[in-house]
Design an enzyme around this catalytic site. Structure first.
Site, PDB file in Angstrom:
ATOM      1  N   ARG A 104      71.641  40.259  47.948  1.00 55.16           N
ATOM      2  CA  ARG A 104      70.186  40.373  47.747  1.00 55.16           C
ATOM      3  C   ARG A 104      69.979  41.259  46.526  1.00 55.16           C
ATOM      4  NH1 ARG A 104      65.420  41.441  52.025  1.00 55.16           N
ATOM      5  NH2 ARG A 104      65.805  39.218  52.181  1.00 55.16           N
ATOM      6  N   HIS A 131      64.869  32.145  47.407  1.00 51.25           N
ATOM      7  CA  HIS A 131      65.287  32.642  48.723  1.00 51.25           C
ATOM      8  C   HIS A 131      65.764  31.438  49.544  1.00 51.25           C
ATOM      9  CE1 HIS A 131      65.823  35.285  51.968  1.00 51.25           C
ATOM     10  NE2 HIS A 131      64.585  35.673  52.232  1.00 51.25           N
ATOM     11  N   GLN A 134      66.137  31.458  53.422  1.00 48.33           N
ATOM     12  CA  GLN A 134      64.840  31.378  54.095  1.00 48.33           C
ATOM     13  C   GLN A 134      64.393  29.924  54.187  1.00 48.33           C
ATOM     14  OE1 GLN A 134      62.928  34.140  55.342  1.00 48.33           O
ATOM     15  NE2 GLN A 134      61.983  32.395  56.338  1.00 48.33           N
ATOM     16  N   ASP A 226      53.032  34.388  52.532  1.00 46.66           N
ATOM     17  CA  ASP A 226      53.972  35.505  52.341  1.00 46.66           C
ATOM     18  C   ASP A 226      53.170  36.668  51.744  1.00 46.66           C
ATOM     19  OD1 ASP A 226      56.260  37.071  52.023  1.00 46.66           O
ATOM     20  OD2 ASP A 226      57.000  35.994  50.264  1.00 46.66           O
ATOM     21  N   CYS A 266      57.621  34.183  56.219  1.00 46.42           N
ATOM     22  CA  CYS A 266      59.037  34.580  56.195  1.00 46.42           C
ATOM     23  C   CYS A 266      59.242  35.960  56.800  1.00 46.42           C
ATOM     24  CB  CYS A 266      59.544  34.549  54.760  1.00 46.42           C
ATOM     25  SG  CYS A 266      58.605  35.621  53.665  1.00 46.42           S
ATOM     26  N   ARG A 294      66.770  31.885  61.137  1.00 47.07           N
ATOM     27  CA  ARG A 294      67.543  32.402  60.005  1.00 47.07           C
ATOM     28  C   ARG A 294      69.009  32.499  60.413  1.00 47.07           C
ATOM     29  NH1 ARG A 294      65.411  35.585  55.939  1.00 47.07           N
ATOM     30  NH2 ARG A 294      67.538  35.489  55.151  1.00 47.07           N
TER      31      ARG A 294
HETATM   32  N1   CP Z   1      62.452  37.085  55.435  1.00 45.57           N
HETATM   33  C1   CP Z   1      63.364  37.990  55.044  1.00 45.57           C
HETATM   34  O1   CP Z   1      64.209  37.744  54.180  1.00 45.57           O
HETATM   35  O2   CP Z   1      63.269  39.169  55.698  1.00 45.57           O
HETATM   36  P1   CP Z   1      64.067  40.519  55.346  1.00 45.57           P
HETATM   37  O3   CP Z   1      63.512  41.041  54.052  1.00 45.57           O
HETATM   38  O4   CP Z   1      63.774  41.421  56.511  1.00 45.57           O
HETATM   39  O5   CP Z   1      65.517  40.191  55.224  1.00 45.57           O
HETATM   40  N1  NVA Z   2      58.458  37.570  48.651  1.00 50.59           N
HETATM   41  C1  NVA Z   2      59.025  38.628  49.443  1.00 50.59           C
HETATM   42  C2  NVA Z   2      59.933  38.078  50.480  1.00 50.59           C
HETATM   43  C3  NVA Z   2      60.598  39.083  51.376  1.00 50.59           C
HETATM   44  C4  NVA Z   2      61.515  38.469  52.377  1.00 50.59           C
HETATM   45  C5  NVA Z   2      59.756  39.617  48.537  1.00 50.59           C
HETATM   46  O1  NVA Z   2      60.445  39.180  47.605  1.00 50.59           O
HETATM   47  O2  NVA Z   2      59.613  40.815  48.756  1.00 50.59           O
END
Ligand code: CP
Ligand code: NVA
Length: 310
Positions: A104, A131, A134, A226, A266, A294
Site C-alpha cells: 500500500r 485499488h 477492493q 467513498d 469500501c 475482501r
Molecule cells: N477499504 C480499504 O482498503 O480499507 P482499509 O483502508 O481499512 O484497508
Molecule cells: N479513496 C480512499 C480509499 C481508502 C480505502 C483513500 O485512498 O484513502
C-alpha cells in the site's frame, strides 16, 4: 496466473476475474463450513504499508493464516525503505525471502517500480490511482447479491478516485454498466475513462461520467460511494468538503434508484459526509458483506498468483 503481478484490475482478463471469483466463492463456503484449506502451507506474504489500513491488513493477514501460510506486516518505520533504501533494492531483497508482496503506497509509479524489480508477485493494496483488491471484493459482492455481473447498473457518486477507477475498470471488463456522478475536475482521469469506455463497448456495457448524482442513480442496482478526502489529500480537505456537498448518499438519493438497490462503500466511511447513518446502517447497505469479501477474494487471488488456479 501464477507469477503475475496485480497492480490494476486491467491486468486481469474477464475470464481471470471470473475464475478468481469462483474460487473466492468456494473458499468462502468452505470457511463458513469450518473446513480448512491449507493451499499455501509454508508460504509467506510480505505486506508493505506506507499508509494506515484496517481491512486490507487484517483481511490479507487472516487470509494467509487460513490458507496455512504466514504474513509479515512491514510499516515504513520497520523497513529500511523508510530510511532511504530504494524501492528497487527493497523489492530485490524481499523477493529472495517471501512468496508474494502486497504493498500500500502513495504513488502508483512506486508500485510499478516495486513490481519491476521483484521476482515474486506484487499485489497493489491501494495507491493514489488504483485499488484492485477492493474491486475484486466489490465484484464478488455484486455477483453474490444479484447472481450475475453482466448488465448490472452500478452508480458511483462522489470522487473519481482510486476506488472509483478500479471499479470502473472492473465493471467494463465484466459487462456491468458503470455511471459515475463526479463534480467537474474530480472525474477519473480521461485516459483511463476512455480505456474503460472502449473495454465496456466490447463487453456490451456502458461507462458514463457525468455530474448529476440523481441522474446517475436512476435505475441503479448498486450505489457506491467513498470518502471525499482520500489519504494523502488532507491539505485539500476544506475545498473538497465544499465541492462534494451535493454528492452525499442519503435516503432521498437511494429512493431514486431501483427498489432492490444495494449501497456499497469500501470503508472507512465518514458518516454524515459522503454517506448518512440511515443509509449505511439501513436495509440497502451491503458494506459489511463487502468488507468480509475482501478476505475471500484476496485468498483466491493469493492462490492464483502464488500457486496458480486449480
Ligand atoms: N477499504 C480499504 O482498503 O480499507 P482499509 O483502508 O481499512 O484497508
Ligand atoms: N479513496 C480512499 C480509499 C481508502 C480505502 C483513500 O485512498 O484513502
Amino acid at each position: 496466473m501464477k507469477g503475475k503481478h496485480l497492480l490494476a484490475i486491467h491486468d486481469l482478463s474477464a475470464e481471470e476475474i471470473d475464475s478468481i471469483l469462483n474460487l473466492a466463492d468456494r473458499l468462502k463456503s468452505e470457511t463458513k463450513e469450518g473446513k480448512s484449506h491449507e493451499i499455501l502451507h509454508g508460504k509467506t506474504l510480505g505486506m508493505i504499508f506506507a499508509k494506515p489500513s484496517t481491512r486490507t491488513r487484517v483481511s490479507f493477514e487472516t487470509g494467509m493464516t487460513q490458507l496455512g501460510g504466514h504474513a509479515i506486516y512491514l510499516g515504513m518505520n520497520d523497513l529500511q525503505l523508510g530510511r532511504g533504501e530504494t524501492i528497487a533494492d527493497t523489492a530485490r531483497t524481499l523477493s529472495r525471502y517471501v512468496d508474494a508482496i502486497m504493498a500500500r503506497l502513495f504513488k502508483h509509479q512506486d508500485a510499478e517500480e516495486l513490481a519491476k524489480h521483484s521476482r515474486v508477485p506484487v499485489i497493489n493494496g491501494l495507491t493514489d490511482l488504483h485499488h484492485p483488491c477492493q474491486a475484486l471484493a466489490d465484484l464478488m459482492t455484486i455477483r453474490e447479491k444479484f447472481g450475475k455481473l453482466s448488465g448490472i447498473n452500478v452508480a458511483w457518486v462522489g470522487d473519481g478516485n482510486n476506488v472509483c477507477i478500479s471499479l470502473m475498470e472492473g465493471c467494463s471488463l465484466v459487462g456491468a454498466n458503470f455511471r459515475a456522478a463526479c463534480p467537474r475536475g474530480y472525474e477519473p482521469p480521461a485516459e483511463i475513462a476512455s480505456w474503460a469506455k472502449n473495454r465496456a463497448a466490447k463487453s456490451g456495457s456502458l461507462v458514463e461520467i457525468e455530474t448529476d448524482p440523481e441522474k446517475a442513480v436512476k435505475g441503479a442496482d448498486v450505489i457506491y460511494t467513498d470518502v471525499w478526502v482520500s489519504m494523502g489529500q488532507e491539505a485539500e480537505a476544506k475545498t473538497r468538503l465544499e465541492v462534494f456537498k451535493k454528492y452525499q448518499v442519503n435516503e432521498q438519493l437511494v429512493e431514486k434508484a431501483s427498489p432492490n438497490v444495494i449501497v456499497m462503500h469500501c470503508l472507512p466511511a465518514h458518516r454524515g459526509q459522503e454517506i448518512t447513518d440511515e443509509v449505511i446502517d439501513g436495509p440497502h447497505s451491503a458494506v459489511w458483506d463487502q468488507a468480509e469479501n475482501r478476505m475471500h477474494a484476496q485468498k483466491a487471488l493469493l492462490v492464483a498468483l502464488i500457486k496458480g488456479l486449480p
